[in-house]
Write an enzyme that holds these catalytic residues in place. Structure first.
Site, PDB file in Angstrom:
ATOM      1  N   HIS A 126     -27.458  46.233 -29.309  1.00  0.00           N
ATOM      2  CA  HIS A 126     -26.862  45.904 -30.466  1.00  0.00           C
ATOM      3  C   HIS A 126     -27.613  46.890 -31.487  1.00  0.00           C
ATOM      4  O   HIS A 126     -28.536  47.592 -31.418  1.00  0.00           O
ATOM      5  CB  HIS A 126     -27.110  44.534 -31.072  1.00  0.00           C
ATOM      6  N   HIS A 144     -29.538  46.551 -34.306  1.00  0.00           N
ATOM      7  CA  HIS A 144     -30.614  46.186 -35.108  1.00  0.00           C
ATOM      8  C   HIS A 144     -31.642  47.348 -34.748  1.00  0.00           C
ATOM      9  O   HIS A 144     -31.793  47.830 -33.467  1.00  0.00           O
ATOM     10  CB  HIS A 144     -31.329  44.671 -34.832  1.00  0.00           C
ATOM     11  N   ASP A 189     -35.071  47.422 -34.108  1.00  0.00           N
ATOM     12  CA  ASP A 189     -36.019  47.624 -33.270  1.00  0.00           C
ATOM     13  C   ASP A 189     -35.395  47.787 -32.114  1.00  0.00           C
ATOM     14  O   ASP A 189     -36.156  48.028 -30.809  1.00  0.00           O
ATOM     15  CB  ASP A 189     -36.566  46.160 -33.322  1.00  0.00           C
ATOM     16  N   HIS A 190     -33.783  48.134 -31.856  1.00  0.00           N
ATOM     17  CA  HIS A 190     -33.341  48.182 -30.280  1.00  0.00           C
ATOM     18  C   HIS A 190     -32.845  49.595 -30.390  1.00  0.00           C
ATOM     19  O   HIS A 190     -32.341  49.970 -29.411  1.00  0.00           O
ATOM     20  CB  HIS A 190     -32.250  47.370 -30.372  1.00  0.00           C
ATOM     21  N   HIS A 228     -24.877  36.867 -31.208  1.00  0.00           N
ATOM     22  CA  HIS A 228     -26.106  37.119 -32.275  1.00  0.00           C
ATOM     23  C   HIS A 228     -25.663  37.536 -33.480  1.00  0.00           C
ATOM     24  O   HIS A 228     -24.253  37.478 -33.642  1.00  0.00           O
ATOM     25  CB  HIS A 228     -26.769  38.510 -31.239  1.00  0.00           C
TER      26      HIS A 228
END
Length: 206
Positions: free
Chosen positions: A62, A64, A66-67, A139
């Protein structure tokens, strides 16, 4: 196949844990797949034997940060390391839009082509040794899980079962060993039914 955790922290890194990144390595050869690419992932890769030239695909769960914040930097490093082979990207559509904007703003030029597959379409993607299926998750942003099935898993023939069926040694055994279904005595026989697998062939990664 096996997993190598490059980062397991959520939101922000810690002194001992980087943000999200998982390397999935094929059982044979140097091929591998990267699931998520948080900031600093390429630095984590430097502490392994993995090569960016052997990377088969990057799959982002996804949008976000941090990914995915390590994604453009890893691509740029792959280019500077001389990669020329095309690279498959499986990710939500927002990742492609963000990457295109990064290309333009930073004048990023790659020495290889990206083959983008939108995970929003829940695709199944086939590689030489791995098949990937996509599943929708719940999510705050569109989010997906990826299931990997290794198609060429080491297996031994079940000799006792072959003997029970009366299948003679020879070409038919070779076909079953290669994963090819056969016709014998008027019956269609599935190769999987005559193989003993050392490892389970399916592994899910999120």
């Amino acid at each position: 196949m096996n997993l190598l955790f490059l980062g397991t922290s959520a939101g922000v890194p810690t002194k001992s844990r980087n943000v999200s990144g998982v390397a999935l390595r094929e059982s044979k050869g140097k091929g591998w797949y990267l699931i998520d690419c948080g900031e600093g992932t390429q630095h984590q890769v430097l502490h392994t034997k993995l090569s960016l030239n052997s990377l088969k695909a990057i799959l982002i769960t996804h949008v976000h940060g941090d990914h995915c914040y390590g994604f453009p930097g890893l691509l740029a490093s792959a280019a500077m390391n001389g990669r020329t082979a095309p690279l498959t990207i499986v990710a939500p559509a927002g990742i492609k839009a963000w990457l295109d904007a990064t290309y333009e703003a930073t004048q990023l030029s790659l020495s290889f082509t990206l083959e983008f597959v939108a995970s929003d379409d829940l695709p199944s993607v086939e590689f030489e040794n791995i098949a990937v299926a996509t599943y929708r998750l719940s999510h705050r942003s569109p989010s997906y899980a990826y299931e990997f099935t290794e198609r060429k898993v080491d297996a031994a023939l079940d000799v006792d079962k072959l003997a029970q069926k009366g299948i003679p040694r020879g070409p038919l055994w070779g076909q079953l060993k290669q994963g090819i279904d056969i016709e014998f005595a008027g019956e269609r026989l599935k190769s999987r039914g005559f193989l003993i697998f050392k490892y389970k062939p399916v592994l899910g990664a999120v």
